[in-house]
Design an enzyme around this catalytic site. Structure first.
Site, PDB file in Angstrom:
ATOM      1  N   PRO A  18      63.483 -16.158  21.909  1.00 31.50           N
ATOM      2  CA  PRO A  18      62.990 -16.773  20.673  1.00 31.50           C
ATOM      3  C   PRO A  18      62.261 -18.072  21.010  1.00 31.50           C
ATOM      4  O   PRO A  18      62.836 -18.959  21.634  1.00 31.50           O
ATOM      5  CB  PRO A  18      64.278 -17.038  19.877  1.00 31.50           C
ATOM      6  CG  PRO A  18      65.354 -17.149  20.915  1.00 31.50           C
ATOM      7  CD  PRO A  18      64.937 -16.281  22.068  1.00 31.50           C
ATOM      8  N   GLN A  72      67.549 -15.440  14.906  1.00 29.07           N
ATOM      9  CA  GLN A  72      68.236 -16.609  15.462  1.00 29.07           C
ATOM     10  C   GLN A  72      68.229 -17.768  14.472  1.00 29.07           C
ATOM     11  O   GLN A  72      67.193 -18.091  13.891  1.00 29.07           O
ATOM     12  CB  GLN A  72      67.590 -17.065  16.773  1.00 29.07           C
ATOM     13  CG  GLN A  72      68.444 -18.120  17.484  1.00 29.07           C
ATOM     14  CD  GLN A  72      67.789 -18.718  18.702  1.00 29.07           C
ATOM     15  OE1 GLN A  72      66.877 -19.521  18.579  1.00 29.07           O
ATOM     16  NE2 GLN A  72      68.257 -18.336  19.889  1.00 29.07           N
ATOM     17  N   CYS A 102      68.591 -25.344  22.026  1.00 26.08           N
ATOM     18  CA  CYS A 102      67.354 -26.102  21.834  1.00 26.08           C
ATOM     19  C   CYS A 102      67.555 -27.555  22.271  1.00 26.08           C
ATOM     20  O   CYS A 102      68.462 -28.233  21.778  1.00 26.08           O
ATOM     21  CB  CYS A 102      66.906 -26.058  20.384  1.00 26.08           C
ATOM     22  SG  CYS A 102      65.375 -26.980  20.094  1.00 26.08           S
ATOM     23  N   LYS A 141      72.737 -18.047  22.322  1.00 24.42           N
ATOM     24  CA  LYS A 141      71.905 -18.534  23.428  1.00 24.42           C
ATOM     25  C   LYS A 141      72.214 -20.007  23.617  1.00 24.42           C
ATOM     26  O   LYS A 141      72.185 -20.785  22.660  1.00 24.42           O
ATOM     27  CB  LYS A 141      70.423 -18.336  23.144  1.00 24.42           C
ATOM     28  CG  LYS A 141      69.515 -18.742  24.317  1.00 24.42           C
ATOM     29  CD  LYS A 141      68.077 -18.305  24.064  1.00 24.42           C
ATOM     30  CE  LYS A 141      67.217 -18.520  25.304  1.00 24.42           C
ATOM     31  NZ  LYS A 141      66.717 -19.898  25.407  1.00 24.42           N
ATOM     32  N   HIS A 171      70.426 -20.117  29.300  1.00 20.80           N
ATOM     33  CA  HIS A 171      69.281 -20.774  29.918  1.00 20.80           C
ATOM     34  C   HIS A 171      69.864 -21.716  30.966  1.00 20.80           C
ATOM     35  O   HIS A 171      70.565 -22.666  30.618  1.00 20.80           O
ATOM     36  CB  HIS A 171      68.474 -21.552  28.883  1.00 20.80           C
ATOM     37  CG  HIS A 171      67.253 -22.214  29.446  1.00 20.80           C
ATOM     38  ND1 HIS A 171      66.123 -22.422  28.708  1.00 20.80           N
ATOM     39  CD2 HIS A 171      66.978 -22.713  30.680  1.00 20.80           C
ATOM     40  CE1 HIS A 171      65.204 -23.019  29.449  1.00 20.80           C
ATOM     41  NE2 HIS A 171      65.716 -23.210  30.659  1.00 20.80           N
ATOM     42  N   ASP A 206      62.873 -19.622  34.354  1.00 21.98           N
ATOM     43  CA  ASP A 206      62.080 -19.532  35.592  1.00 21.98           C
ATOM     44  C   ASP A 206      61.639 -18.135  35.989  1.00 21.98           C
ATOM     45  O   ASP A 206      61.013 -17.975  37.039  1.00 21.98           O
ATOM     46  CB  ASP A 206      62.831 -20.152  36.779  1.00 21.98           C
ATOM     47  CG  ASP A 206      62.912 -21.668  36.703  1.00 21.98           C
ATOM     48  OD1 ASP A 206      62.266 -22.246  35.810  1.00 21.98           O
ATOM     49  OD2 ASP A 206      63.631 -22.267  37.520  1.00 21.98           O
ATOM     50  N   GLY A 228      60.803 -15.924  28.490  1.00 22.72           N
ATOM     51  CA  GLY A 228      60.192 -16.750  27.466  1.00 22.72           C
ATOM     52  C   GLY A 228      58.749 -17.080  27.774  1.00 22.72           C
ATOM     53  O   GLY A 228      57.843 -16.281  27.549  1.00 22.72           O
ATOM     54  N   ARG A 229      58.543 -18.259  28.354  1.00 14.07           N
ATOM     55  CA  ARG A 229      57.179 -18.765  28.536  1.00 14.07           C
ATOM     56  C   ARG A 229      56.299 -17.848  29.382  1.00 14.07           C
ATOM     57  O   ARG A 229      55.082 -17.792  29.173  1.00 14.07           O
ATOM     58  CB  ARG A 229      57.236 -20.163  29.167  1.00 14.07           C
ATOM     59  CG  ARG A 229      57.743 -21.241  28.203  1.00 14.07           C
ATOM     60  CD  ARG A 229      57.952 -22.575  28.907  1.00 14.07           C
ATOM     61  NE  ARG A 229      59.097 -22.534  29.820  1.00 14.07           N
ATOM     62  CZ  ARG A 229      59.373 -23.503  30.693  1.00 14.07           C
ATOM     63  NH1 ARG A 229      58.582 -24.555  30.779  1.00 14.07           N
ATOM     64  NH2 ARG A 229      60.428 -23.412  31.472  1.00 14.07           N
TER      65      ARG A 229
END
Length: 332
Positions: A18, A72, A102, A141, A171, A206, A228-229
């Protein structure tokens, strides 16, 4: 077979993270087409759902082609999170996910997101209340801890499982790290080594290539990986990883025709979801990502981000395809 409740996700699922202002239905559509096994909405503020805030409610939009999907939510008040979870569940997701990860100040410093890692009893109570309120599975998460001196992930995993959370994504950074430095997946391995932990543990942080995905799978033993990214502008990464797992060989990078096809699909979905004006506007940041590394793309980008119609954007993209398919090796 990895399962969250009764949701079957395959032998080693790849999850789309997310991401605020990224993981909307148009982006999720192209990731699903390209191999994502499970996806999540952008995170949604509990207070916004309770107030019927338009932006928050719109994030509840999910479509059958996306399933299985999780919604989420985040917040710092237990009762508000219970109510928000109920509202989210009514939208029909396969699961409800809680954001305890977050790191941004406006969230964490108010005790939501990663901020709750400073108050584990509250985290446990909040999770328990949400699990009681929901009929669908509840997942979480989170991060390793607030900072390197306060890594609490082993205790967090046990507390969450004890109150009925059915999967945990870690994470592998602290809140203090934000998105900098290297993610320390050794803590994910330590959670997996706990004999008392039996819920699926997914690793995040990563993973940006098939090689690294396989290395981390083998070294640290997660039940799946959340990306994610690395998926931004590169939804193909899911199928690339799956192919590498199966064959040990890398798929070729998508050529210009494939990039244009997916970019157009993303644009059309965006306009269908948000309408022409907003849909075109919200696509603008994505063009840089889809064509990252292409030489001399800036003039095309300047034209695309000022285009006012789908037809105009499409025409420019056709011009991009003709230009870069004319013998230019754009990826090297």
């Amino acid at each position: 077979m990895v399962k969250i409740g009764q949701i079957e996700l395959g032998e080693f699922p790849l999850l789309l993270a997310p991401m605020e202002d990224v993981s909307d239905p148009p982006f999720r559509a192209v990731c699903k087409e390209n191999g994502a096994d499970m996806m999540y909405t952008e995170f949604i503020a509990a207070d916004g759902l309770i107030r019927d805030a338009e932006k928050s409610l719109q994030k509840l939009d999910i479509y059958d082609y996306e399933r299985p999907i999780g919604i989420q939510i985040f917040g710092d008040k237990i009762e508000a999170m219970r109510e928000a979870a109920a509202i989210a569940e009514e939208a029909g997701p396969e699961l409800v996910d809680i954001n305890y990860g977050c790191p941004v100040n406006k969230v964490a410093c108010k005790g939501a997101g990663a901020g709750i890692l400073l108050d584990l009893p509250k985290m446990q109570k909040m999770s328990e209340e949400i699990v009681k309120r929901c009929k669908v599975p509840v997942t979480v998460k989170t991060r390793l801890g607030w900072d390197e001196k306060n890594i609490k992930i082993l205790e967090v995993a046990q507390r969450l499982q004890d109150v009925g959370v059915q999967a945990l994504t870690i994470h592998a950074r602290t809140r203090y790290q934000m998105y900098k430095g290297e993610a320390d997946w050794s803590w994910i391995a330590k959670v997996k080594e706990m004999q008392s932990i039996h819920i699926p543990i997914f690793g995040n942080g990563d993973i940006d290539s098939p090689e690294k995905a396989l290395e981390y799978k083998n070294r640290f033993g997660p039940d799946g990986i959340m990306i994610g990214r690395a998926a931004i502008g590169n939804p193909w990464i899911f199928n690339q990883i799956k192919h590498y797992f199966k064959t040990g060989e890398k798929l070729p990078e998508p050529d210009i025709s494939e990039r244009i096809r997916v970019c157009k699909q993303h644009l059309i979905r965006s306009v269908e979801w948000k309408g022409p004006k907003t849909g075109i506007f919200e696509m603008r940041p994505h063009y840089t990502n889809y064509f990252r590394g292409f030489p001399n793309f800036k003039p095309f980008r300047q034209r695309i981000v000022t285009a006012g119609s789908v037809e105009e954007v499409s025409d420019i993209l056709d011009e991009v395809e003709k230009t870069y398919s004319a013998g230019i090796d754009v990826l090297n």
